[in-house]
Design a protein around this motif. Sequence first.
Motif, PDB file in Angstrom:
ATOM      1  N   ASN A  23       0.821  -1.230   0.000  1.00 59.55           N
ATOM      2  CA  ASN A  23       0.000   0.000   0.000  1.00 59.55           C
ATOM      3  C   ASN A  23       0.849   1.271   0.000  1.00 59.55           C
ATOM      4  N   LYS A  24       2.165   1.122   0.207  1.00 54.79           N
ATOM      5  CA  LYS A  24       3.095   2.258   0.061  1.00 54.79           C
ATOM      6  C   LYS A  24       4.065   1.974  -1.078  1.00 54.79           C
ATOM      7  N   LEU A  25       3.641   1.164  -2.008  1.00 54.80           N
ATOM      8  CA  LEU A  25       4.475   0.753  -3.150  1.00 54.80           C
ATOM      9  C   LEU A  25       5.857   0.262  -2.695  1.00 54.80           C
ATOM     10  N   ALA A  27       7.784   1.214  -0.405  1.00 55.91           N
ATOM     11  CA  ALA A  27       8.796   2.240  -0.081  1.00 55.91           C
ATOM     12  C   ALA A  27       9.611   1.810   1.138  1.00 55.91           C
ATOM     13  N   LYS A  60       2.554  -3.853  -8.923  1.00 53.07           N
ATOM     14  CA  LYS A  60       2.818  -2.491  -9.365  1.00 53.07           C
ATOM     15  C   LYS A  60       4.256  -2.031  -9.133  1.00 53.07           C
ATOM     16  N   ALA A  64       9.221   1.774  -4.637  1.00 53.54           N
ATOM     17  CA  ALA A  64       9.073   3.137  -5.188  1.00 53.54           C
ATOM     18  C   ALA A  64       9.956   4.145  -4.468  1.00 53.54           C
ATOM     19  N   ALA A  66      12.959   5.425  -1.272  1.00 56.23           N
ATOM     20  CA  ALA A  66      13.005   5.612   0.173  1.00 56.23           C
ATOM     21  C   ALA A  66      11.684   6.239   0.586  1.00 56.23           C
ATOM     22  N   ASP A  67      11.307   6.039   1.841  1.00 53.32           N
ATOM     23  CA  ASP A  67      10.027   6.571   2.313  1.00 53.32           C
ATOM     24  C   ASP A  67      10.144   8.083   2.503  1.00 53.32           C
ATOM     25  N   ILE A  68       9.526   8.814   1.564  1.00 50.40           N
ATOM     26  CA  ILE A  68       9.668  10.276   1.547  1.00 50.40           C
ATOM     27  C   ILE A  68       9.074  10.889   2.823  1.00 50.40           C
ATOM     28  N   PHE A 108       7.627  -0.563 -10.552  1.00 48.69           N
ATOM     29  CA  PHE A 108       8.439   0.633 -10.311  1.00 48.69           C
ATOM     30  C   PHE A 108       9.682   0.318  -9.472  1.00 48.69           C
ATOM     31  N   LEU A 110      12.273   2.904  -8.235  1.00 45.17           N
ATOM     32  CA  LEU A 110      12.607   4.331  -8.270  1.00 45.17           C
ATOM     33  C   LEU A 110      13.467   4.685  -7.069  1.00 45.17           C
ATOM     34  N   PRO A 134      14.608   9.638  -9.236  1.00 47.21           N
ATOM     35  CA  PRO A 134      13.908  10.931  -9.266  1.00 47.21           C
ATOM     36  C   PRO A 134      14.298  11.891  -8.141  1.00 47.21           C
ATOM     37  N   GLU A 135      15.371  11.598  -7.418  1.00 51.74           N
ATOM     38  CA  GLU A 135      15.689  12.375  -6.209  1.00 51.74           C
ATOM     39  C   GLU A 135      15.793  13.882  -6.433  1.00 51.74           C
ATOM     40  N   LEU A 138      13.008  16.065  -5.884  1.00 51.78           N
ATOM     41  CA  LEU A 138      12.626  16.314  -4.486  1.00 51.78           C
ATOM     42  C   LEU A 138      13.643  17.236  -3.801  1.00 51.78           C
TER      43      LEU A 138
HETATM   44  N1  COA Z   1       7.666   7.194  -0.076  1.00 53.65           N
HETATM   45  C1  COA Z   1       6.554   7.179   0.682  1.00 53.65           C
HETATM   46  N2  COA Z   1       5.350   6.831   0.195  1.00 53.65           N
HETATM   47  C2  COA Z   1       5.296   6.463  -1.089  1.00 53.65           C
HETATM   48  C3  COA Z   1       6.408   6.455  -1.934  1.00 53.65           C
HETATM   49  C4  COA Z   1       7.636   6.843  -1.376  1.00 53.65           C
HETATM   50  N3  COA Z   1       8.773   6.848  -2.088  1.00 53.65           N
HETATM   51  N4  COA Z   1       6.021   6.073  -3.177  1.00 53.65           N
HETATM   52  C5  COA Z   1       4.709   5.831  -3.110  1.00 53.65           C
HETATM   53  N5  COA Z   1       4.255   6.064  -1.853  1.00 53.65           N
HETATM   54  C6  COA Z   1       2.884   5.934  -1.341  1.00 53.65           C
HETATM   55  C7  COA Z   1       2.011   7.100  -1.763  1.00 53.65           C
HETATM   56  O1  COA Z   1       2.198   8.187  -0.917  1.00 53.65           O
HETATM   57  C8  COA Z   1       0.652   6.468  -1.652  1.00 53.65           C
HETATM   58  O2  COA Z   1       0.284   6.416  -0.287  1.00 53.65           O
HETATM   59  P1  COA Z   1      -1.216   6.859   0.201  1.00 53.65           P
HETATM   60  O3  COA Z   1      -2.119   5.919  -0.546  1.00 53.65           O
HETATM   61  O4  COA Z   1      -1.180   6.619   1.685  1.00 53.65           O
HETATM   62  O5  COA Z   1      -1.359   8.261  -0.224  1.00 53.65           O
HETATM   63  C9  COA Z   1       0.873   5.034  -2.094  1.00 53.65           C
HETATM   64  O6  COA Z   1       2.265   4.793  -1.923  1.00 53.65           O
HETATM   65  C10 COA Z   1       0.521   4.788  -3.542  1.00 53.65           C
HETATM   66  O7  COA Z   1       1.244   5.694  -4.358  1.00 53.65           O
HETATM   67  P2  COA Z   1       0.574   6.691  -5.424  1.00 53.65           P
HETATM   68  O8  COA Z   1       1.488   7.858  -5.615  1.00 53.65           O
HETATM   69  O9  COA Z   1      -0.840   6.980  -5.040  1.00 53.65           O
HETATM   70  O10 COA Z   1       0.576   5.759  -6.726  1.00 53.65           O
HETATM   71  P3  COA Z   1       0.558   6.251  -8.243  1.00 53.65           P
HETATM   72  O11 COA Z   1       0.273   5.034  -9.047  1.00 53.65           O
HETATM   73  O12 COA Z   1      -0.309   7.428  -8.408  1.00 53.65           O
HETATM   74  O13 COA Z   1       2.064   6.738  -8.540  1.00 53.65           O
HETATM   75  C11 COA Z   1       4.478   6.597  -8.431  1.00 53.65           C
HETATM   76  C12 COA Z   1       3.132   5.824  -8.526  1.00 53.65           C
HETATM   77  C13 COA Z   1       5.586   5.557  -8.236  1.00 53.65           C
HETATM   78  C14 COA Z   1       4.713   7.339  -9.751  1.00 53.65           C
HETATM   79  C15 COA Z   1       4.434   7.585  -7.263  1.00 53.65           C
HETATM   80  O14 COA Z   1       4.022   6.888  -6.106  1.00 53.65           O
HETATM   81  C16 COA Z   1       5.750   8.257  -6.948  1.00 53.65           C
HETATM   82  O15 COA Z   1       6.163   9.153  -7.693  1.00 53.65           O
HETATM   83  N6  COA Z   1       6.391   7.871  -5.826  1.00 53.65           N
HETATM   84  C17 COA Z   1       7.601   8.494  -5.375  1.00 53.65           C
HETATM   85  C18 COA Z   1       8.785   8.078  -6.197  1.00 53.65           C
HETATM   86  C19 COA Z   1      10.030   8.781  -5.737  1.00 53.65           C
HETATM   87  O16 COA Z   1      10.197   9.966  -5.893  1.00 53.65           O
HETATM   88  N7  COA Z   1      10.934   7.997  -5.162  1.00 53.65           N
HETATM   89  C20 COA Z   1      12.233   8.483  -4.761  1.00 53.65           C
HETATM   90  C21 COA Z   1      12.277   8.732  -3.328  1.00 53.65           C
HETATM   91  S1  COA Z   1      13.872   9.335  -2.850  1.00 53.65           S
END
Ligand code: COA
Length: 257
Positions: A23-25, A27, A60, A64, A66-68, A108, A110, A134-135, A138
């Motif tokens: 549910n947090k992909l 992370a 999926k 995705a 580190a946990d942002i 993914f 990432l 993608p860092e 951010l």
């Molecule tokens: N850290 C914390 N939470 C994350 C996460 C991350 N890196 N990537 C995804 N999640 C969480 C989302 O916040 C969301 O949580 P919520 O349902 O409680 O809001 C859940 O995972 C699902 O992600 P969501 O963004 O809704 O899915 P999407 O299909 O719309 O998009 C991505 C998928 C991968 C494009 C998008 O999640 C994303 O860009 N994630 C961050 C990637 C990133 O920048 N990673 C580098 C970190 S240094």
Amino acid sequence: MDYNNVLSTTDNHITTITINRPNKLNALNKETIAELSHAIGTAEEDELTRVIILTGSGEKAFVAGADIAEFAHFTTDEGKRLAAHGQETLFDAIENCSVPVIAAVNGFALGGGLELAMAAHIRVASDNAKMGLPEVSLGVIPGYGGTQRLPQLVGKGRAMEMIMTAGMIDAQTAHRFGLVNHVVEQEGLMEFATILATKIMRNSPVAISAAIDAVNAGYVDGVDGYQAEIDNFGSSFGTEDFVEGTTAFLEKRKPSF
Ligand code: COA
């Protein structure tokens, strides 16, 4: 051992470690990093494990990033500690693991997710996988080895472009870049990784560990990889696996390692 965010199962000498926060992909928060590190270390020590396959739960995401949410309010010191601790306890530990580690990238990968896959010895991706660092989007840079391992795998120019644009590449492009060794249909990913693991397991685990060590030596500053190869080559001659491998060849039979 029971983990909250990681599953680890061993079957037929293959330990599959699954990052399980769908549910947090998947992370990587602190707890997941600690659990992964423990699971990898345990598998490495376990005599039953000959290959480790690392994958993500769900269809999926591999991971995705580190946990942002967890690092959004960090100070400079906390940021530095996060990278140092993660690199040491998990990413470097995977790269230097004496048991082969295959990343089965099922979606993914990432940021820290791609960095995790790049720390593995071999990468196989499903056709829906998307990879990127993608860092900089951010306002940070890759912190788990991405600035070092991506150029090693794809070349400096491509790595610079991927890092600066913060964009994602698809599995076919990753294959063309040499970032992943194989691309397969998503349903067949784990089976493919298992076949690859099975091919590896026919060979001497002792020699494989020595080869991992020699290959990695060439990427360490101040270490002469050729000398590491000479040393590890020599050590091989003192192992039971060497006796078995050469005897089996001369006796025209398959070795039993
Ligand atoms: N850290 C914390 N939470 C994350 C996460 C991350 N890196 N990537 C995804 N999640 C969480 C989302 O916040 C969301 O949580 P919520 O349902 O409680 O809001 C859940 O995972 C699902 O992600 P969501 O963004 O809704 O899915 P999407 O299909 O719309 O998009 C991505 C998928 C991968 C494009 C998008 O999640 C994303 O860009 N994630 C961050 C990637 C990133 O920048 N990673 C580098 C970190 S240094």
